[in-house]
Write an enzyme that holds these catalytic residues in place. Structure first.
Site: not given
Length: 245
Positions: A26, A99, A101-102, A117, A153, A192
């Site tokens: 953040t 955790q 994913i950035d 994650h 595919c 948290s």
């Protein structure tokens, strides 16, 4: 005085490990998912990150995720990402469990990043096992309003992010468990500790006689177990950055 104590603990630690959550990012302008102004308040995450929905209509994910996953080149690492990278480079930090994913930890200089994650650094075909492309190639397609597709595919590729309905990556979880068991000190940053199994990771450290330090702007279930507890991530890491030099 508490910051100096924290710095001393970091310096004296034999096996320092960090566990990070959305609060770390953040500070880079990336909104968290579950906070008061989190992304979950304005989008249906159960659909966006659902394997079932992805297999039916992958555009649900790509249309919604484009704005906060595939524009990551516009975001810069925060002071937390950068100081963690410096701690690893100096030999203090042995592993970073995230955790997030950035990919901002990698951008901040961290090398030993365990993404429990999953990660958008890889996009693969659910049908053709050998097809796998990197983040930049997938992001280029998304920025053009398209979806990355399998060259064999033509099926839409899925990011290696863990969706609802999928198990967390077993190798990452195993590695995170090993590191947390070995840790004599764990920094818990911007989480948290409400999402399992990530929330259970610090327990391995505590059970093996290690200490935890929590820096988060909301209460966590392990606050009473923490050797030190801080609220302001930015302030703490600005101070740590100055002490590191």
């Amino acid at each position: 005085m508490e910051i100096k104590k924290l710095f001393t603990l970091i310096q004296e630690s034999k096996h320092l490990v960090a566990l990070t959550g959305a609060g770390v990012s953040t500070l880079s302008g990336i909104r968290d998912f579950r906070g008061k102004n989190g992304l979950y308040n304005e989008m249906d995450a159960e659909k966006i990150f659902s394997l079932e929905y992805f297999e039916k209509d992958p555009s649900i994910y790509y249309n919604q995720a484009g704005s906060f996953i595939y524009n990551i080149n516009e975001k810069e690492p925060s002071i937390v990402h950068n100081v963690l990278g410096k701690l690893e480079k100096r030999g203090f930090l042995k592993a970073l469990i995230t955790q997030n994913i950035d990919l901002l930890h990698q951008k901040g200089g961290s090398k030993n990043v365990i993404e429990i994650h999953g990660s958008p650094s890889s996009h693969y075909c659910l049908r053709c096992a050998e097809v796998d492309i990197g983040f930049e190639e997938a992001a280029a397609a998304v920025r053009k309003g398209e979806m990355p597709k399998c060259p064999k595919c033509a099926r839409v590729l899925k990011p290696a992010i863990t969706f609802f309905g999928e198990n967390l990556p077993i190798n990452a979880l195993k590695q995170a468990t090993i590191e947390s068991q070995q840790a004599d000190l764990m920094l818990i940053l911007g989480t948290s500790l409400t999402v399992h199994p990530a929330a259970s990771i610090p327990l391995h450290t505590l059970r093996n006689g290690g200490n935890i330090i929590i820096v988060n702007n909301m209460p966590t279930p392990l606050d009473t177990k923490a050797l030190l507890r801080f609220d302001d991530l930015g302030e703490v890491f600005e101070d740590l950055g100055r002490l590191l030099g």
